[in-house]
Design a protein around this motif. Structure first.
Motif, short mmCIF file in Angstrom:
data_model
loop_
_atom_site.label_atom_id
_atom_site.label_comp_id
_atom_site.label_asym_id
_atom_site.label_seq_id
_atom_site.Cartn_x
_atom_site.Cartn_y
_atom_site.Cartn_z
N ARG A 41 0.86 -1.19 0.00
CA ARG A 41 0.00 0.00 0.00
C ARG A 41 0.90 1.24 0.00
O ARG A 41 1.78 1.37 0.86
CB ARG A 41 -0.88 0.01 1.24
CG ARG A 41 -1.79 1.23 1.29
CD ARG A 41 -2.88 1.09 2.34
NE ARG A 41 -3.84 2.18 2.22
CZ ARG A 41 -4.91 2.30 2.97
NH1 ARG A 41 -5.18 1.39 3.88
NH2 ARG A 41 -5.73 3.32 2.81
N SER A 42 0.64 2.13 -0.95
CA SER A 42 1.42 3.37 -1.02
C SER A 42 0.54 4.52 -0.56
O SER A 42 -0.59 4.66 -1.01
CB SER A 42 1.86 3.64 -2.45
OG SER A 42 2.61 2.55 -2.94
N VAL A 43 1.07 5.33 0.31
CA VAL A 43 0.32 6.47 0.82
C VAL A 43 1.11 7.74 0.52
O VAL A 43 2.24 7.91 0.99
CB VAL A 43 0.08 6.33 2.34
CG1 VAL A 43 -0.64 7.55 2.89
CG2 VAL A 43 -0.70 5.05 2.63
N LEU A 44 0.52 8.59 -0.29
CA LEU A 44 1.22 9.81 -0.72
C LEU A 44 1.15 10.87 0.38
O LEU A 44 0.10 11.12 0.96
CB LEU A 44 0.57 10.34 -2.01
CG LEU A 44 1.24 11.53 -2.68
CD1 LEU A 44 2.69 11.24 -3.04
CD2 LEU A 44 0.46 11.90 -3.94
N CYS A 45 2.28 11.48 0.64
CA CYS A 45 2.36 12.56 1.63
C CYS A 45 2.94 13.79 0.93
O CYS A 45 3.87 13.67 0.13
CB CYS A 45 3.25 12.16 2.80
SG CYS A 45 2.68 10.66 3.65
N LEU A 46 2.44 14.96 1.25
CA LEU A 46 2.87 16.19 0.56
C LEU A 46 4.10 16.81 1.22
O LEU A 46 4.62 17.82 0.73
CB LEU A 46 1.72 17.20 0.53
CG LEU A 46 0.49 16.76 -0.25
CD1 LEU A 46 -0.52 17.90 -0.32
CD2 LEU A 46 0.83 16.27 -1.64
N PHE A 47 4.57 16.20 2.29
CA PHE A 47 5.79 16.67 2.96
C PHE A 47 6.37 15.47 3.70
O PHE A 47 5.64 14.65 4.25
CB PHE A 47 5.45 17.80 3.94
CG PHE A 47 6.64 18.31 4.71
CD1 PHE A 47 7.65 19.00 4.05
CD2 PHE A 47 6.79 18.05 6.07
CE1 PHE A 47 8.76 19.45 4.74
CE2 PHE A 47 7.90 18.50 6.76
CZ PHE A 47 8.89 19.20 6.09
N GLU A 48 7.69 15.39 3.72
CA GLU A 48 8.34 14.18 4.22
C GLU A 48 8.15 13.98 5.71
O GLU A 48 8.17 12.84 6.21
CB GLU A 48 9.83 14.19 3.88
CG GLU A 48 10.13 14.14 2.39
CD GLU A 48 10.18 15.51 1.73
OE1 GLU A 48 9.72 16.50 2.34
OE2 GLU A 48 10.68 15.61 0.59
N GLY A 49 7.99 15.09 6.47
CA GLY A 49 7.75 14.95 7.89
C GLY A 49 6.43 14.24 8.18
O GLY A 49 6.27 13.61 9.23
N VAL A 50 5.49 14.33 7.25
CA VAL A 50 4.24 13.59 7.38
C VAL A 50 4.52 12.10 7.18
O VAL A 50 4.01 11.25 7.92
CB VAL A 50 3.19 14.10 6.37
CG1 VAL A 50 1.92 13.28 6.48
CG2 VAL A 50 2.91 15.59 6.59
N ALA A 51 5.36 11.79 6.21
CA ALA A 51 5.65 10.38 5.90
C ALA A 51 6.32 9.69 7.08
O ALA A 51 5.90 8.59 7.49
CB ALA A 51 6.53 10.30 4.65
N THR A 52 7.35 10.32 7.64
CA THR A 52 8.07 9.65 8.73
C THR A 52 7.23 9.61 10.01
O THR A 52 7.26 8.62 10.75
CB THR A 52 9.42 10.35 9.00
OG1 THR A 52 9.20 11.74 9.24
CG2 THR A 52 10.35 10.20 7.80
N GLY A 53 6.46 10.67 10.25
CA GLY A 53 5.59 10.65 11.43
C GLY A 53 4.49 9.61 11.29
O GLY A 53 4.12 8.95 12.27
#
Lengths: 516, 516
Positions: A41-53
């Motif tokens: 499952r891929s979840v797109l995040c508009l900023f990398e801090g969202v991805a790691t959090g």
């Protein structure tokens, strides 16, 4: 199969089936591999801090690592603050960081940076994937590291050519995940049993895996058998709490209150944590919070098995059949009138549905009042272990993906919310059951208190202007709308309670602005 | 006077009189010192990437460094992506990073991290201020480093106790700023003069300080005297361009177009830059863009004086009295009808007021069409040298503070804008004359082309869903409103032109959503 496909297949094969991604050009083959593997499952995040959090939030609820996709050194850099928070929470995570191909790097193109250098301070394990043939081994090793106890931060650097080259010869075998937790030392157990039998006032501070499940229940039996108090640090990765759970006393945040809380304990016994330390240093305040003469006894180290330790301790105490004292359900009346920390906590206590998840980054509003929710319906409470602001909205995002049938309440101050507000967009995109509660006091209010605590005197107008964020006031309803999240503003305790209840009636995200 | 006050006084004394700040508890004494020193302007940013990007924008327009205030390792981490961009643009910057006091660090409190480790990969100079007595020296050294040519990234770590302790004995003297640029080697000048006299096709690629002022004008005279073409890399820190300026041909971004552009040059002469390199590596494309057989001649190295080099070169060529060929003003009719790269560029060419500043991060929309604005009124063009997305809105913020009497047009794609969108709030707070132009194509559109360029084939639906950002569409009018910035959406070329003109009629920020 190319290197990127081998990487994605290995991640999935090792049980890592979600990727929080913010891709760039150098990761197009990885993106294609994500797109071609229906198990990921891929979840797109508009900023990398969202991805790691979000990866951190996923781990907190699943106890199994997620992966992230970050775009070269600067993409990793944008994710580091929440990697720091995850590392401090012992959350496992696999960061895949795109990189130029080897042949290109020597020309020092613009996006080149020392990715290993940026990764190492906050990663337990860093590797550059040097070949499409061996990347499966690297990926399995990353999963093994991230999946250990405690969880670790694994960073795998993925050069473009490793990604796009074909796999000629895959590894014959892969490293295996070893999740076994170490047994605690019998000697330490005996020592702590002696301490507890002494009858002297003792506080057992639980953390990480010990604040939930069987470990927590068995800790409760130790407490019931010995009269020791069970407590937690002010911030804990995840606590199962509320009615029917073993209650934990929270060591206060402020130094004066914390030292007052700890003053009367002759013994502090630590479980997957260390003795309480002040969050910050202040000119005239101590760093260590215990009283002089208080003895600290480690019972369970970070890599050991708490549940087993409590089994051994109960046996040593001859208390295997003692029952734990559980938190009673406290029916809280719906509060009315002005919004303040107490009425807010009462509204939460009355509204929180069974098995919801609360992510708390309400630095000012929630600091002193969360004890009022002890008797709420059973829920999980997640806190920020690393202190880097902007953790709550991403962690709530990941927790909601991990537990799609449980609503997540994300309590966050207005200042904190602005660091990683892009989370709202991913919540809308994925239709996540997150209720974001913005405590809008239009100020970094915590800093006003800290200014005085620091002995910096009373801030003058110019200093105050760097603490208040009221010019302009952030329009939270517009902010929510901009990223497709329905919202409501409340100005009374009953309005807040109603908004909380309303948010549970439909699926998908919503935002409540609590006007303070 | 305490250490923090000494630091602020030294910064101001050395000419650094602005601080882009995102403070936390450990920086309260620094905040007090900022508040107490009327010569220091403090600008609050809601995210650290805004602070560091704004410092970059300040330097681009002032040629003198700004300072930032960041909260421990994670605060620095949040600012690193734009520090990377600044470093690549040779922008000087002084980052003050708060840190725990020495006595507290040993307890490894939650916010502890290896700040030096995080700073070094992207700093030229890193120091931990060990005493309030010596911090003035450290600060002056940081300013000296940041103020060199080329500008450097100086990172000064400020422990709490250094900040709050009194200064007993200030340094007797301070390091001095040495801004002298090295003279270029006479031998190299002679060599390049011979190359240019050969009459063989030559491209002179200018960068950094050579793309403006007297250096640019003198480069124009060299070109006029020799028939060489003057060019720039695709991305340049700052170019003075438009009517009345010496025009520069821009080397295209895409590898195929860039190699076609460079094919016919026998010589490439570099000035404060190196030979053109592809931004990314692609499986079947070259990294170096010049044709086989093209010779590269360095004329001016990064730390040398371009203007002096062109003086010497003109003398060697016997061309000291040749006039440069200047760009003619091209009156552009106001475009009408559909919005596309050409009509957008025409609208800009017609609307840009004299001496405005254009910050360009329009990765897809602006890539091929900025040449259409060559004959616009004279203006400055700022581009992203480091390739880390999210640079434009902060850099525009800093540029507007540096040049309060000039309007800044910030051209940014919707995807790019979301990384550091918190800039809008600082623009509203400070009443900055920034017109933010959002090119809303609801997609990381550049990645669609890059997907094919990479040979990853056509993206399937799942891969495409990681490139499109249209679910949900970002409501840009609501986003602007949320942070107090007036906004308008346009759907035609004439509407865009009108909105650009309207934005210059009043002071303060505004946002134009260009719906594509």
């Amino acid at each position: 199969m190319n290197g990127a496909e081998s990487l994605v297949a290995t991640l999935v094969g090792q049980g890592v089936d979600i990727c929080f991604a913010n891709p760039g050009t150098s990761e197009m083959h990885f993106l294609a591999a994500l797109g071609n593997n229906p198990k990921m499952r891929s979840v797109l995040c508009l900023f990398e801090g969202v991805a790691t959090g979000a990866a951190d939030g996923w781990y907190r609820m699943k106890d199994t690592p997620a992966s992230t996709l970050l775009h070269l050194g600067p993409g990793l850099a944008n994710g580091l603050a929440n990697i720091h928070n995850a590392k401090r929470a012992s959350s496992g995570m696999i960061n895949v960081v795109g990189e130029h191909s080897v042949s290109h790097l020597k020309y020092d193109p613009p996006l080149t940076s020392d990715i290993e250098g940026l990764a190492r301070p906050l990663s337990h394990w860093v590797r550059r994937a040097e070949s499409s043939n061996t990347i499966a081994w690297d990926a399995a090793q990353a999963v093994a590291k991230a999946s250990g106890h405690p969880g670790q931060i694994a960073t795998l650097i993925l050069p473009g050519d490793t990604s796009w080259q074909q796999v000629d010869a895959a590894p014959a075998s892969l490293p295996t995940r070893v999740q076994a937790r170490k047994a605690p030392s019998a000697e330490r157990i005996e020592h702590v049993a002696r301490v507890l039998r002494s009858g002297e006032p003792a506080l057992i501070v639980l953390a990480n895996k010990a604040t939930r499940g069987a470990a927590l229940e068995k800790a409760g039996r130790v407490a019931a058998a010995t009269g020791a108090l069970l407590g937690s640090q002010f911030f804990t990765a995840r606590i199962e709490r509320g009615a029917g759970r073993v209650p934990l006393a929270r060591i206060p945040y402020a130094v004066a209150q914390a030292t007052a809380f700890l003053r009367d304990f002759r013994h502090i016994i630590t479980v997957e944590t260390r003795e309480p330390v002040a969050f910050f240093a202040y000119p005239d305040k101590p760093s260590l919070l215990k009283a002089e003469g208080t003895l600290v006894h480690p019972l369970v180290e970070a890599d050991e098995n708490s549940e087993l330790a409590f089994d051994m301790l109960l046996q040593a105490l001859g208390a295997s059949h003692t029952a734990a004292v559980l938190q009673q359900r406290i029916e809280t009346a719906v509060p009315t009138g002005a919004l303040n920390p107490a009425s807010i906590a009462h509204a939460l206590a009355a509204a929180l549905p069974e098995h919801c998840i609360v992510v708390d980054e309400s630095l000012t509003t929630g600091r002193e009042s969360m004890s009022l929710t002890m008797g709420a319906r059973p829920h999980d409470l997640i806190n920020n272990m690393g202190g880097s602001i902007g953790y709550a909205t991403p962690v709530a995002t990941g927790a909601a993906l991990a537990c799609p049938d449980r609503r997540v309440f994300c309590m966050v101050g207005d200042g904190s919310a602005m660091y990683t507000i892009q989370s709202l967009w991913t919540q809308a995109r994925e239709g996540l059951n997150v209720t974001t509660i913005i405590f809008a006091n239009n100020s970094y209010a915590i800093l006003k208190a800290e200014y005085a605590n620091m002995g910096a005197g009373a801030p003058n107008e110019r200093a105050l202007s760097m603490i208040d964020i009221d010019k302009p006031r952030i329009d939270w309803l517009a902010m929510a709308k901009s990223m497709g999240v329905p919202s409501v503003a409340v100005e009374t305790a009953e309005g807040f309670h109603k908004a909380l209840i309303d948010s549970t009636r439909e699926t998908g995200p919503c935002l409540i602005e609590v006007r303070l």
